[in-house]
Design a protein around this motif. Sequence first.
Motif, PDB file in Angstrom:
ATOM      1  N   LEU A 140      92.855  24.547 -19.894  1.00  0.00           N
ATOM      2  CA  LEU A 140      91.727  23.924 -19.246  1.00  0.00           C
ATOM      3  C   LEU A 140      91.490  24.234 -17.856  1.00  0.00           C
ATOM      4  O   LEU A 140      92.717  24.034 -17.034  1.00  0.00           O
ATOM      5  N   HIS A 141      90.430  24.764 -17.315  1.00  0.00           N
ATOM      6  CA  HIS A 141      90.122  24.998 -15.974  1.00  0.00           C
ATOM      7  C   HIS A 141      89.024  24.109 -15.546  1.00  0.00           C
ATOM      8  O   HIS A 141      88.001  24.075 -16.290  1.00  0.00           O
ATOM      9  N   CYS A 142      89.252  23.543 -14.331  1.00  0.00           N
ATOM     10  CA  CYS A 142      88.243  22.483 -13.761  1.00  0.00           C
ATOM     11  C   CYS A 142      87.631  23.232 -12.752  1.00  0.00           C
ATOM     12  O   CYS A 142      88.416  23.648 -11.803  1.00  0.00           O
ATOM     13  N   LEU A 143      86.239  23.345 -12.783  1.00  0.00           N
ATOM     14  CA  LEU A 143      85.622  23.794 -11.683  1.00  0.00           C
ATOM     15  C   LEU A 143      85.548  23.083 -10.557  1.00  0.00           C
ATOM     16  O   LEU A 143      85.395  21.881 -10.549  1.00  0.00           O
ATOM     17  N   ARG A 144      85.610  23.514  -9.439  1.00  0.00           N
ATOM     18  CA  ARG A 144      85.834  22.822  -8.184  1.00  0.00           C
ATOM     19  C   ARG A 144      84.235  22.699  -7.444  1.00  0.00           C
ATOM     20  O   ARG A 144      83.904  22.922  -6.347  1.00  0.00           O
ATOM     21  N   ALA A 177      92.529  16.024 -12.201  1.00  0.00           N
ATOM     22  CA  ALA A 177      93.557  15.030 -12.578  1.00  0.00           C
ATOM     23  C   ALA A 177      92.983  14.133 -13.860  1.00  0.00           C
ATOM     24  O   ALA A 177      93.478  13.785 -14.928  1.00  0.00           O
ATOM     25  N   ALA A 178      91.711  13.716 -13.584  1.00  0.00           N
ATOM     26  CA  ALA A 178      90.829  13.050 -14.679  1.00  0.00           C
ATOM     27  C   ALA A 178      90.755  13.528 -15.893  1.00  0.00           C
ATOM     28  O   ALA A 178      91.024  13.051 -17.126  1.00  0.00           O
ATOM     29  N   ALA A 179      90.449  14.748 -15.754  1.00  0.00           N
ATOM     30  CA  ALA A 179      90.335  15.543 -17.136  1.00  0.00           C
ATOM     31  C   ALA A 179      91.552  15.858 -17.948  1.00  0.00           C
ATOM     32  O   ALA A 179      91.814  15.929 -19.150  1.00  0.00           O
ATOM     33  N   LEU A 180      92.719  16.214 -16.973  1.00  0.00           N
ATOM     34  CA  LEU A 180      93.748  16.345 -17.617  1.00  0.00           C
ATOM     35  C   LEU A 180      94.546  15.228 -18.301  1.00  0.00           C
ATOM     36  O   LEU A 180      94.931  15.172 -19.442  1.00  0.00           O
ATOM     37  N   HIS A 238      83.730  20.382 -15.503  1.00  0.00           N
ATOM     38  CA  HIS A 238      82.992  20.164 -14.327  1.00  0.00           C
ATOM     39  C   HIS A 238      83.664  18.888 -13.879  1.00  0.00           C
ATOM     40  O   HIS A 238      83.472  18.567 -12.479  1.00  0.00           O
ATOM     41  N   ASP A 239      84.632  18.259 -14.487  1.00  0.00           N
ATOM     42  CA  ASP A 239      85.243  16.834 -13.998  1.00  0.00           C
ATOM     43  C   ASP A 239      86.483  17.463 -13.048  1.00  0.00           C
ATOM     44  O   ASP A 239      87.139  18.462 -13.167  1.00  0.00           O
TER      45      ASP A 239
END
Length: 297
Positions: A39-43, A97-100, A93-94
């Motif tokens: 999982l990669h979250c875009l900044r 921390a919230a996404a994980l 795009h989340d």
Amino acid sequence: MTGRGRTVLAGIDGSDGSAEAVRWAAGLAAGRGLELELLHCLRVASLYYGGGLAGSEALFRNIQREGDRIVAEARGLALEVDPAVRVRTEVCHDPAAAALIDRSRGTRMAVLGRTGLGGFAGMLVGGTTATVASHAYCPVTVVRGRHGDGAVPQEGPVVVGVDGSPNSEAAIAAAFEEASFRRAPLVAVHAWADVTYDSTEGMARLLPQWEVLQPDEERLLAERLAGWQEKYPDVPVERKLVRDRPRHILLDESARARLVVVGSRGRGGFTGMLLGSTSQALIQHAWCPVLVVRPER
């Protein structure tokens, strides 16, 4: 591992620490026949200026392409560990921390790297790492290496902190499972002099109490391990009873361990504190990966 899912979740951000986390998570997933989710979250928050004005569409596209590149490289690293491992990837795009935390529901374990580019485990306690370790629905491993070269150890025992709390019980279960899986010995550490003294005079007055308390502490450690030693007869166990603060001895033990397992909060933690001082110290300073276990909700 106390989680019940069939997926190992790894948070990635393109840093060296993230790469080590991917390799560690891939080995775990491959060895246990689990699926690996990267999982990669875009900044994207960094693209917004004061007053809520957004950056250009071109900037969004560049960040998206960079995210796709990071995910592709991480997938390649996982397949280098084992070409047969099942890998699923996601770019979201989340906030990280919230996404994980959200995706930790039904996940066997979440894995984070020791450093990051601002998105994952490079932040000190109070940032993403502490938030995920405190609130995840599954065990969380922070992959740390030996200080200096950052190499993640592949040898040495699994070390577990024992204090008799419900969190500690969950940690013992996970530690025996990990030691059996890795064919490693287990070192069970019970640090029972977890009091800070103001002076040597104050300590001297309490020395006789140590001798009185020691048999009870030895009995507590033996009782906590007995059932698990019967369940995992293949795991050699070393019991270590020490007169020290838990985080001190566990940090020392991490210098020769391949994994340290602790509960998220011990018997000395304040009510409402989700991540105790010992687990906080370890995820920041340990010399090997740290597995933080919380009782199942």
